[in-house]
Design a protein around this motif. Structure first.
Motif, mmCIF file in Angstrom:
data_model
loop_
_atom_site.group_PDB
_atom_site.id
_atom_site.type_symbol
_atom_site.label_atom_id
_atom_site.label_comp_id
_atom_site.label_asym_id
_atom_site.label_seq_id
_atom_site.Cartn_x
_atom_site.Cartn_y
_atom_site.Cartn_z
ATOM 1 N N LEU A 101 0.663 -1.135 0.261
ATOM 2 C CA LEU A 101 -0.098 0.240 -0.001
ATOM 3 C C LEU A 101 0.525 1.556 -0.300
ATOM 4 O O LEU A 101 0.570 2.031 -0.676
ATOM 5 C CB LEU A 101 -1.022 0.120 1.047
ATOM 6 N N LEU A 102 1.859 1.069 -0.005
ATOM 7 C CA LEU A 102 2.592 2.480 0.727
ATOM 8 C C LEU A 102 3.561 2.907 -0.870
ATOM 9 O O LEU A 102 3.403 4.048 -1.034
ATOM 10 C CB LEU A 102 4.939 1.646 1.660
ATOM 11 N N ARG A 103 3.461 1.589 -1.578
ATOM 12 C CA ARG A 103 3.906 1.723 -3.273
ATOM 13 C C ARG A 103 2.461 2.330 -4.201
ATOM 14 O O ARG A 103 2.851 3.324 -4.884
ATOM 15 C CB ARG A 103 4.239 0.186 -3.787
ATOM 16 N N PHE A 104 1.551 2.506 -3.639
ATOM 17 C CA PHE A 104 0.384 2.907 -3.878
ATOM 18 C C PHE A 104 0.218 4.306 -3.724
ATOM 19 O O PHE A 104 -0.002 5.239 -4.179
ATOM 20 C CB PHE A 104 -1.193 2.032 -3.294
ATOM 21 N N VAL A 105 0.367 4.604 -2.718
ATOM 22 C CA VAL A 105 0.757 5.915 -1.862
ATOM 23 C C VAL A 105 1.723 6.883 -2.648
ATOM 24 O O VAL A 105 1.251 8.211 -2.443
ATOM 25 C CB VAL A 105 1.041 6.089 -0.322
ATOM 26 N N HIS A 106 3.023 6.200 -2.599
ATOM 27 C CA HIS A 106 3.767 6.955 -3.073
ATOM 28 C C HIS A 106 3.399 6.792 -5.125
ATOM 29 O O HIS A 106 3.660 8.352 -5.475
ATOM 30 C CB HIS A 106 4.986 5.774 -3.723
ATOM 31 N N ALA A 107 2.626 5.929 -5.688
ATOM 32 C CA ALA A 107 2.202 6.519 -6.987
ATOM 33 C C ALA A 107 1.289 8.062 -7.155
ATOM 34 O O ALA A 107 1.723 8.151 -7.754
ATOM 35 C CB ALA A 107 1.507 5.530 -7.698
ATOM 36 N N ALA A 108 0.587 7.893 -5.986
ATOM 37 C CA ALA A 108 -0.324 8.771 -5.452
ATOM 38 C C ALA A 108 0.377 10.031 -5.669
ATOM 39 O O ALA A 108 -0.230 11.108 -6.813
ATOM 40 C CB ALA A 108 -1.599 8.597 -4.916
ATOM 41 N N VAL A 109 1.867 9.702 -4.546
ATOM 42 C CA VAL A 109 1.908 11.626 -4.077
ATOM 43 C C VAL A 109 2.733 11.483 -5.508
ATOM 44 O O VAL A 109 2.887 13.215 -6.190
ATOM 45 C CB VAL A 109 2.603 11.377 -3.337
ATOM 46 N N ALA A 110 3.394 10.608 -6.572
ATOM 47 C CA ALA A 110 4.224 11.295 -7.456
ATOM 48 C C ALA A 110 3.280 12.241 -8.909
ATOM 49 O O ALA A 110 3.628 12.308 -9.729
ATOM 50 C CB ALA A 110 4.951 10.012 -7.810
ATOM 51 N N GLY A 111 2.481 11.082 -9.265
ATOM 52 C CA GLY A 111 1.300 11.008 -9.462
ATOM 53 C C GLY A 111 0.836 12.368 -10.447
ATOM 54 O O GLY A 111 0.370 12.048 -11.580
ATOM 55 N N ARG A 112 0.782 13.095 -9.181
ATOM 56 C CA ARG A 112 -0.569 14.155 -8.809
ATOM 57 C C ARG A 112 -0.030 15.540 -9.062
ATOM 58 O O ARG A 112 -0.086 14.402 -7.527
ATOM 59 C CB ARG A 112 -2.161 13.898 -9.410
ATOM 60 N N GLN A 113 -1.083 16.453 -8.489
ATOM 61 C CA GLN A 113 -0.733 17.533 -8.136
ATOM 62 C C GLN A 113 -2.048 17.302 -6.594
ATOM 63 O O GLN A 113 -2.858 16.373 -6.773
ATOM 64 C CB GLN A 113 -1.304 18.901 -8.444
ATOM 65 N N LYS A 114 -1.370 17.764 -5.395
ATOM 66 C CA LYS A 114 -2.675 17.839 -4.353
ATOM 67 C C LYS A 114 -2.988 16.813 -3.648
ATOM 68 O O LYS A 114 -3.791 15.838 -3.419
ATOM 69 C CB LYS A 114 -4.026 18.779 -4.926
ATOM 70 N N VAL A 115 -1.874 15.595 -3.337
ATOM 71 C CA VAL A 115 -1.653 14.622 -2.645
ATOM 72 C C VAL A 115 -0.935 14.448 -1.340
ATOM 73 O O VAL A 115 0.282 15.592 -1.086
ATOM 74 C CB VAL A 115 -1.876 13.463 -3.537
ATOM 75 N N GLU A 116 -1.905 14.916 -0.468
ATOM 76 C CA GLU A 116 -1.217 14.728 0.962
ATOM 77 C C GLU A 116 -0.540 12.829 1.748
ATOM 78 O O GLU A 116 -1.642 12.524 1.685
ATOM 79 C CB GLU A 116 -1.586 15.351 2.262
ATOM 80 N N ALA A 117 0.660 12.694 2.158
ATOM 81 C CA ALA A 117 0.503 11.392 2.439
ATOM 82 C C ALA A 117 0.597 11.332 3.684
ATOM 83 O O ALA A 117 2.041 12.292 4.436
ATOM 84 C CB ALA A 117 1.089 10.232 1.741
ATOM 85 N N PHE A 118 -0.301 10.586 5.155
ATOM 86 C CA PHE A 118 1.146 10.648 5.956
ATOM 87 C C PHE A 118 0.852 8.924 6.291
ATOM 88 O O PHE A 118 -0.360 8.550 6.488
ATOM 89 C CB PHE A 118 -0.605 11.054 7.236
ATOM 90 N N ALA A 119 1.932 8.726 7.327
ATOM 91 C CA ALA A 119 1.861 7.236 7.876
ATOM 92 C C ALA A 119 0.748 7.376 9.663
ATOM 93 O O ALA A 119 1.302 8.634 10.278
ATOM 94 C CB ALA A 119 2.985 6.979 8.081
ATOM 95 N N LEU A 120 0.205 5.982 9.296
ATOM 96 C CA LEU A 120 -0.774 6.485 11.142
ATOM 97 C C LEU A 120 0.063 5.187 11.821
ATOM 98 O O LEU A 120 -0.284 3.627 11.918
ATOM 99 C CB LEU A 120 -1.917 5.970 11.140
ATOM 100 N N GLY A 121 0.306 5.188 12.838
ATOM 101 C CA GLY A 121 1.112 4.309 13.928
ATOM 102 C C GLY A 121 0.890 4.578 15.355
ATOM 103 O O GLY A 121 0.026 4.889 15.886
ATOM 104 N N THR A 122 1.627 4.833 16.088
ATOM 105 C CA THR A 122 1.704 5.511 17.768
ATOM 106 C C THR A 122 2.284 6.200 17.340
ATOM 107 O O THR A 122 1.493 7.144 18.774
ATOM 108 C CB THR A 122 3.191 4.551 18.500
#
Length: 377
Positions: A223-244
């Protein structure tokens, strides 16, 4: 049919569905799940039960019956007692199908061996198999190969009205005085051409919140690869990691080189494969980013299995708070595809009432469906 079940019903259901799709039938994923549940109930002991379990769940139109019968005969009957199969066998399965002959000029003359049915070779490429394979079963090489499939996904959010004005091809209530005057000067002072403006549209911001806890480890790396494809492929995409904790990783994923981007993200996220407190993470997102503007009128996607060590009441409160400001709130759960799945985890049960769309997230094909949900108006 065999008196001993040699393969998991879910695997058999997925494999047989691929054969039907290759033969031209439209079989939704939900029908595959239903067929798997039916196989669990009827087993493989009696052919008629297996046949009707598939016929009732997979052949949705009367015209599908002929192709279904042929596929069933090849896939189940010709396999004899052994209904197990491996990936290599899936790559080449032949199905004979009937072809209607509308030639009225046939006078009964010998036209060859009438018993030989035309045969369609259904060859499933490794790419097609990879599209439907569960992320948890990916090898390291398959993860790398899946990156190309991820980059082909078109993550386009629904448009929204913008404050900016653009040219209008037709008369509207907003004349463009500047362009009209310029055209008048060019025509020697005669107002021969009038110009108008209208509000333009812009794509909504997409915000991706990826659960990187231990329970998500089998899926988070894909899924991180999917998130990377989204961020690198278009503008106005923000990505966050949820853990502790909550970690913003948009900047690290902007590189179009997946190796560089994923390495930077892994270094940035210090609590990878640890615990998870979804409620606390979402509270921080709402306080510092979301409610202040990042999530307003945006499409927010949470990628998580819903297993949470925190307070479910806190998670429910933060999900409700987030839902009030977003245009659409989507929850992607890799476990949803599991036959008989029910959102019984405390976190998932607390979040679900505040979700607009609850979708699968176990494969590339599921990610393709997610892109469709994101692009809806």
């Amino acid at each position: 049919m065999s008196t001993q079940q040699r393969s998991d019903p879910a695997d058999i259901a997925v494999a047989f569905t691929r054969v039907l799709r290759g033969a031209g039938l439209s079989v939704p994923t939900s029908c595959t799940h239903t067929f798997a549940e039916a196989l669990c109930a009827v087993g493989f002991d009696q052919r008629d039960r297996v046949y009707w379990a598939g016929r009732a769940t997979l052949a949705r139109r009367p015209e599908d019956t002929a192709v279904y019968d042929r596929a069933f005969a090849v896939f189940f009957d010709q396999r004899g007692a052994d209904v197990s199969l491996d990936e290599e066998e899936l790559l080449s399965i032949s199905i004979a199908v009937d072809v209607d002959d509308d030639d009225d000029g046939d006078d009964g003359a010998d036209s060859g061996d009438a018993s030989d049915d035309p045969v369609i070779e259904l060859r499933f490429s490794a790419t097609e198999v990879l599209r439907h394979k569960d992320f948890a079963q990916y090898s390291s090489d398959e993860l790398v190969r899946s990156q190309e499939l991820m980059t082909q996904l078109r993550l386009v959010g629904s448009p929204r009205a913008s404050l900016r004005l653009g040219p209008s091809p037709r008369q509207s209530s907003r004349p463009d005085i500047r362009k009209t005057m310029q055209a008048t000067i060019r025509s020697g002072g005669e107002p021969l051409e009038r110009h108008f403006r209208r509000p333009t549209t812009r794509l909504r911001r997409l915000v991706l919140l990826l659960d990187v806890s231990g329970s998500m480890e089998p899926y988070a790396r894909a899924l991180l690869r999917f998130v990377h494809a989204a961020v690198a492929g278009r503008q106005k995409v923000e990505a966050f990691a949820l853990g502790t904790r909550l970690t913003r990783m948009t900047r690290e994923l902007t590189s179009r080189d997946p190796d560089v981007a994923l390495a930077a993200a892994a270094e940035r996220v210090s609590d990878w494969s640890g615990g998870t407190r979804l409620g606390d993470g979402l509270r921080r997102f709402n306080d510092e980013w979301g409610v202040r503007g990042l999530a307003r009128n945006s499409i927010v996607v949470v990628l998580s299995d819903g297993w949470d060590r925190g307070d479910p009441d806190e998670l429910a409160a933060q999900m409700e708070r987030l839902h009030r400001v977003t245009h659409r709130l989507v929850w992607v759960n890799p476990l949803k595809v599991t036959p008989g799945y029910a959102p019984l985890a405390r976190g998932m049960a607390a979040a679900l009432p505040h979700v607009d769309h609850f979708v699968e997230g176990h494969s590339v094909a599921a990610m393709e469906e997610l892109t469709r949900v994101i692009s809806e108006p």
